[in-house]
Enzyme design. Structure first.
Site, PDB file in Angstrom:
ATOM      1  N   ARG A  60      -4.767   3.278   4.678  1.00 49.23           N
ATOM      2  CA  ARG A  60      -6.022   2.683   4.217  1.00 49.23           C
ATOM      3  C   ARG A  60      -6.953   2.471   5.413  1.00 49.23           C
ATOM      4  NH1 ARG A  60      -8.113  -1.408   0.668  1.00 49.23           N
ATOM      5  NH2 ARG A  60     -10.288  -1.699   1.339  1.00 49.23           N
ATOM      6  N   ARG A  67     -10.761   5.207  -0.830  1.00 53.83           N
ATOM      7  CA  ARG A  67      -9.566   4.698  -0.147  1.00 53.83           C
ATOM      8  C   ARG A  67      -8.304   5.330  -0.706  1.00 53.83           C
ATOM      9  NH1 ARG A  67     -11.458  -1.110  -1.700  1.00 53.83           N
ATOM     10  NH2 ARG A  67     -13.340   0.015  -1.153  1.00 53.83           N
ATOM     11  N   ASP A 127      -5.629   0.560  -2.450  1.00 61.36           N
ATOM     12  CA  ASP A 127      -6.164  -0.796  -2.458  1.00 61.36           C
ATOM     13  C   ASP A 127      -5.145  -1.666  -3.197  1.00 61.36           C
ATOM     14  OD1 ASP A 127      -8.058  -2.752  -1.963  1.00 61.36           O
ATOM     15  OD2 ASP A 127      -9.190  -2.373  -3.788  1.00 61.36           O
ATOM     16  N   ASP A 134      -4.788  -5.619  -4.319  1.00 57.51           N
ATOM     17  CA  ASP A 134      -5.446  -6.924  -4.391  1.00 57.51           C
ATOM     18  C   ASP A 134      -4.552  -7.938  -5.095  1.00 57.51           C
ATOM     19  OD1 ASP A 134      -7.895  -6.287  -3.161  1.00 57.51           O
ATOM     20  OD2 ASP A 134      -8.702  -5.459  -5.022  1.00 57.51           O
TER      21      ASP A 134
END
Length: 199
Positions: free
Chosen positions: A115, A124, A127, A129
């Site tokens: 990343r 990207r 990711d 989160d």
């Protein structure tokens, strides 16, 4: 929306594996539920998402309990057609890690998949989160909980609702109601793709 590239199908999880994962929960002391969202729009996206799930499952003090169906979505916050589409998914985990350590692990997994953080909303490889951690509410700019934009993002809400229809987003209400409010335009189920729970 047509997929921008093909991804190999991952086989479903055998019931015996699910039972093993459930049994392993006894090794965690006072675990908390957390919701993690995954996205990738570069390289072999499905392989990357599966690799991220597997890497998290290898983390001491963390068990991946459920993985959502896969969705293909238009990139957020950029001009249409300027980036490849994303594959997105959500995982429910049980963990004894504090939020800060879970964040460190998520970022380490992102870095393992190369990343690069050069621009906001940039394309990207991966990711990861943290959407929620138990019922924690925090304004810490390093890790705001729950995720400050999750309630606006169908690519988080749709897979989360699939894997936990009764889910609540602290401070915002039920995921089902939030998903109804934002709609699912640009968020396409990929029934031909599947993530598996780690063995």
């Amino acid at each position: 929306m047509k997929p921008t590239q093909s991804d190999p199908t991952v086989q479903p999880v055998p019931a015996s594996v699910v039972a093993t994962v459930d049994a392993a929960d006894t090794t965690l002391s006072n675990p908390r539920w957390a919701v993690l969202a995954f996205g990738a729009n570069l390289g072999n996206r499905l392989e990357t998402l599966q690799g991220a799930v597997d890497a998290l499952a290898d983390t001491p003090g963390l068990r991946v309990k459920a993985v959502s169906p896969v969705y293909e979505t238009e990139p957020w916050g950029v001009e249409p057609g300027s980036q490849p589409s994303y594959l997105n998914a959500v995982a429910l985990v049980r963990t004894t890690l504090p939020p800060s350590s879970l964040l460190e692990r998520a970022q380490a997994v992102e870095e393992a998949f190369h990343r690069v953080r050069e621009e906001r909303w940039g394309a990207r490889t991966l990711d990861v989160d943290i959407i929620t951690y138990a019922d924690a509410v925090s304004e810490d700019p390093v890790l705001t909980l729950p995720h400050p934009r999750a309630h606006q993002r169908a690519f988080v809400l749709a897979p989360w609702h699939d894997v936990d229809p009764e889910a609540q987003l602290p401070g915002h209400g039920s995921v089902a109601d939030l998903l109804t409010a934002v709609g699912t335009e640009g968020v396409t189920p990929r029934g031909d793709l599947e993530l598996r729970l780690p063995e």
